[in-house]
Design a protein around this motif. Sequence first.
Motif, mmCIF file in Angstrom:
data_model
loop_
_atom_site.group_PDB
_atom_site.id
_atom_site.type_symbol
_atom_site.label_atom_id
_atom_site.label_comp_id
_atom_site.label_asym_id
_atom_site.label_seq_id
_atom_site.Cartn_x
_atom_site.Cartn_y
_atom_site.Cartn_z
ATOM 1 N N SER A 225 0.820 -1.208 0.000
ATOM 2 C CA SER A 225 0.000 0.000 0.000
ATOM 3 C C SER A 225 0.860 1.266 0.000
ATOM 4 O O SER A 225 1.927 1.321 0.615
ATOM 5 C CB SER A 225 -0.920 0.011 1.221
ATOM 6 N N ASP B 164 -5.501 -13.125 3.170
ATOM 7 C CA ASP B 164 -5.577 -11.760 2.656
ATOM 8 C C ASP B 164 -6.969 -11.498 2.101
ATOM 9 O O ASP B 164 -7.875 -12.340 2.227
ATOM 10 C CB ASP B 164 -4.492 -11.498 1.612
ATOM 11 N N ALA B 165 -7.156 -10.342 1.464
ATOM 12 C CA ALA B 165 -8.481 -9.951 0.982
ATOM 13 C C ALA B 165 -9.008 -10.891 -0.091
ATOM 14 O O ALA B 165 -10.220 -10.997 -0.302
ATOM 15 C CB ALA B 165 -8.446 -8.515 0.455
ATOM 16 N N SER C 264 -3.736 -0.535 6.532
ATOM 17 C CA SER C 264 -4.567 -0.187 5.380
ATOM 18 C C SER C 264 -4.857 -1.377 4.474
ATOM 19 O O SER C 264 -5.201 -1.202 3.315
ATOM 20 C CB SER C 264 -3.917 0.950 4.566
ATOM 21 N N LYS C 265 -4.713 -2.591 5.004
ATOM 22 C CA LYS C 265 -5.055 -3.787 4.248
ATOM 23 C C LYS C 265 -6.199 -4.526 4.932
ATOM 24 O O LYS C 265 -6.420 -4.373 6.131
ATOM 25 C CB LYS C 265 -3.846 -4.714 4.089
ATOM 26 N N SER C 266 -6.903 -5.343 4.147
ATOM 27 C CA SER C 266 -8.023 -6.123 4.672
ATOM 28 C C SER C 266 -7.623 -7.588 4.780
ATOM 29 O O SER C 266 -6.896 -8.114 3.917
ATOM 30 C CB SER C 266 -9.242 -5.976 3.759
ATOM 31 N N TYR C 267 -8.109 -8.238 5.837
ATOM 32 C CA TYR C 267 -7.775 -9.635 6.092
ATOM 33 C C TYR C 267 -9.021 -10.399 6.512
ATOM 34 O O TYR C 267 -10.027 -9.814 6.924
ATOM 35 C CB TYR C 267 -6.724 -9.745 7.206
ATOM 36 N N SER D 209 -10.284 -4.805 8.636
ATOM 37 C CA SER D 209 -9.412 -3.871 7.919
ATOM 38 C C SER D 209 -8.491 -3.217 8.929
ATOM 39 O O SER D 209 -8.947 -2.732 9.976
ATOM 40 C CB SER D 209 -10.238 -2.810 7.186
ATOM 41 N N THR E 139 -6.333 -0.445 10.440
ATOM 42 C CA THR E 139 -6.185 1.015 10.409
ATOM 43 C C THR E 139 -4.777 1.395 10.867
ATOM 44 O O THR E 139 -4.177 0.688 11.684
ATOM 45 C CB THR E 139 -7.221 1.688 11.321
ATOM 46 N N GLU F 211 -4.365 -4.093 16.611
ATOM 47 C CA GLU F 211 -5.740 -4.418 16.246
ATOM 48 C C GLU F 211 -6.178 -5.646 17.029
ATOM 49 O O GLU F 211 -5.403 -6.592 17.196
ATOM 50 C CB GLU F 211 -5.848 -4.700 14.742
#
Length: 646
Positions: free
Chosen positions: A377, A455-456, A479-482, A499, A501, A507
Motif C-alpha cells: 500500500s 488476505d483480501a 490499510s489492508k483487509s484480512y 481492515s 487502520t 488491532e
Amino acid sequence: MKMKKLLYTTFLASVCFNGMAQKRVLDKADKEYNQYAYIDAISIYEKVADVGHKDEKMFQRLGNAYYFNAELTKALKWYDALFALNDQQEPEYYYRYAQALKSVGDYSKADKMLETFNQKVKADSRGILFENNKNYLEQIKVNSGRFDISDTGINSNQSDYGSTVFDNKLVFASGRDTGTVARKTFRWTNKSFTNLYASELKSDGSLENPIRFEKKINSKFNESTPVFTKDGKTMYFTRNNFLRGKKGKDDKSITLLKLYKADFVNDKWTNVTELPFNNDQFSVAHPALSPDEKKLYFASDMPGSLGQSDLYSVAINTDGTFGKPENLGSAINTEGRETFPFISGDNELYFASDGRPGLGGLDVFVAKINEKSGFDSVQNIGEPVNTQFDDFAFIIDSSTRKGFFSSNKEGGKGNDDIYKFTETRKLDCEKKLAGVIRDAQTNAVLSDTKVILFDAKFQQIAEVTSTTDGNYNFDVKCSKSYHVRAVKKEYETNESAISITPSADKEELDIKLEKQIKPIAVGTDLAKTLNIPIIYFDLDKSFIRTDASFELEKILAVLKQYPEMKIDVRSHTDSRQTAQYNIVLSNKRAKATIAWFVKKGISTNKLTGKGYGETQLVNKCSDDAVCTEEEHQLNRRSEFIIVSMK
C-alpha cells in the motif's frame, strides 16, 4: 528580458483606450502561453486583468501559468476569478482548483471540488482515490511528526533541488548565478537554467560551500537529478535534449528532457551518451537505481502513460544494455504527476505525486516493493516533510535514517530549496493483529484452536495455534483487509473480516465458536439453541415468510432426529393494535406455524401452541412508546420450547 518588458509596457499602455490593442496584447500572451513561456504570458495577462478585463480563457491561462510553475497560491487568485465568472468548467480545472485551495489550507472547499471532479470523471483514479480515502487528513496526521528537518545551509536565491549523495558529497541541481556575464534563463520560468553542484558533507552534518560539478556534465541547458553507481564508475542524470552541441526539439519545437549516462575514466566524467529509450517527442527524467543496480527507475510522459507523468522501470542488463521500459502501473501511477523516484536500501519506493490525496501540490509517498516486484500500500509520509506546497526529491539512508528532500514551501531562500532530515520513527506500517478464541455459550477461552490468516483474496498468509489462554496474534500491514478463520474439533468453524487502520498500536479481533453438538433439555428454546432469527412475521400477517421457512427447516430436522420430542410453539406480537387483536393475531401465527410442521410430516400430538399477543415484550416498546420499526419487529417472534423428550 528588460527590453521585452519595455515592449510589453508599450503594448499595454493603450489597453484602456483601444479594444483592438487589447486583443493584440491577448494574442501576444496566447502565443507566449502556447510556447510554454508561462512567465511572459503571466506578465501580459495580469496587466490586462488589472484594468478590469474579465475573460474566461484568460483566467484559465493565468491560473494554469502559475499552476504549472508550482506557484499555487498565485494560481488560486485566478481560479477563484474563473469559477466566480463561470463555475461550469472542464473537469481538470476542478482538480487544479482543489490543489490551489490546499495551498492556503482550505481543505473543506478543496474536498468539495474533488467531489465534483469525481462526479464528472468517474474513471479517474485521482477522484477514486479521494472518494475511497476521505479521511486522508487523519491518516496523514497519523503518519506525521516523524522527521526532524532543517535547512542545509547551501541554498541560493534560485532553485536548488534534486540531490544525491556520492563520494561524501551532496550533488544537486542549482540555478544559482554561475558568475557569467549573461545568465541563461529557461523561458518556461524566466529562471536560470540549472547545473549540477557538489558540496562536501562534514562530520557534524553540515555542508561546505557548493562548487560546480564537472564541465563535461554541465551544459548551457538544464542538468538535474543525478544518481551514481556504488562503485563510482557510472552516473545517470537528467538534461534537456542537448548533446555534443546539438539541441533536439519535438514537433512543437520544444526541447524536452532526456536521461544521460556518463563514465568515470581517469578521474574525469566522460563518454556522455543518451539512454536508448529517450525520444524527442516525450520527456524522460529523474533517474533512480534499485539497491542491486539491476533496474533504473525514472519519470516519463511517454506513450502509454496513465497521467501527466508516470514512473517506469527498465532492466539494466549485465552487458550494459537496457531492456524495455515498464510502467509501474496503477498501483503507483495516477492521471496526475508521479515523479522523482528513489529506491531506499530496504527496497522502498519513495516518489512525489499530486494525484493522490495529500496536503497540496506534490507530496512525498512511499510503498514497499514486495518479492514479486509489486507494491504494498502507498502511504503519504506526512508532515513536516509534506506541506501545502511542492515537496519532492526525497532520499534517505536506510541505515542512518538521515536524508534530504526538496521543497518550494514558504520560508525558503529560493524558488526550491534542499532540506536535510533525520527520521525519528519509521513508517513501517506493520502491526499486531491479536485476539482471544472463546466458546460462544460459556465464554470460556479455547486453547489449541487453529487460527488462519487470509488476505483480501483469501490467499493464506499464516497459521498459528491459540495458546492455553486462548490468545493468537499475527503480523499484519496497515490499510489492508484480512480474514481470520478459527477451526477447532467439535466446534463450528467461524471466520471474521477486518481492515487494519494505521491509527491504533494493535488491532484486536476476538472470535467465538459455537459447539457442533449443543445440549438440549426440557425447557430449551430451540430457536436460541440453533441461532434462529426471532423475526418471522410481517405486520398484521400470520403467513410464514420465505426466510422463516428456511429457519423452520432447522427445527424440523431436530424433530425428525428426536421423534419422541414434543415442542410448544409460542407466538408473540408487537404492541401496536389492541391487546385483544394481538392475542387473536398471535394465535393465528402459532396455528400457522404448527400447520407448517404438520404439512412437513410431524404428528399433531408432538405439537402444541399458543399466542401470547403483546404480553411478553422483549423491549420497552409497549403502548405509546416511541420505537423504530426494527425495535417493533423484535417482538414479532416465535419460540419453540421443548416440553418433553420421551
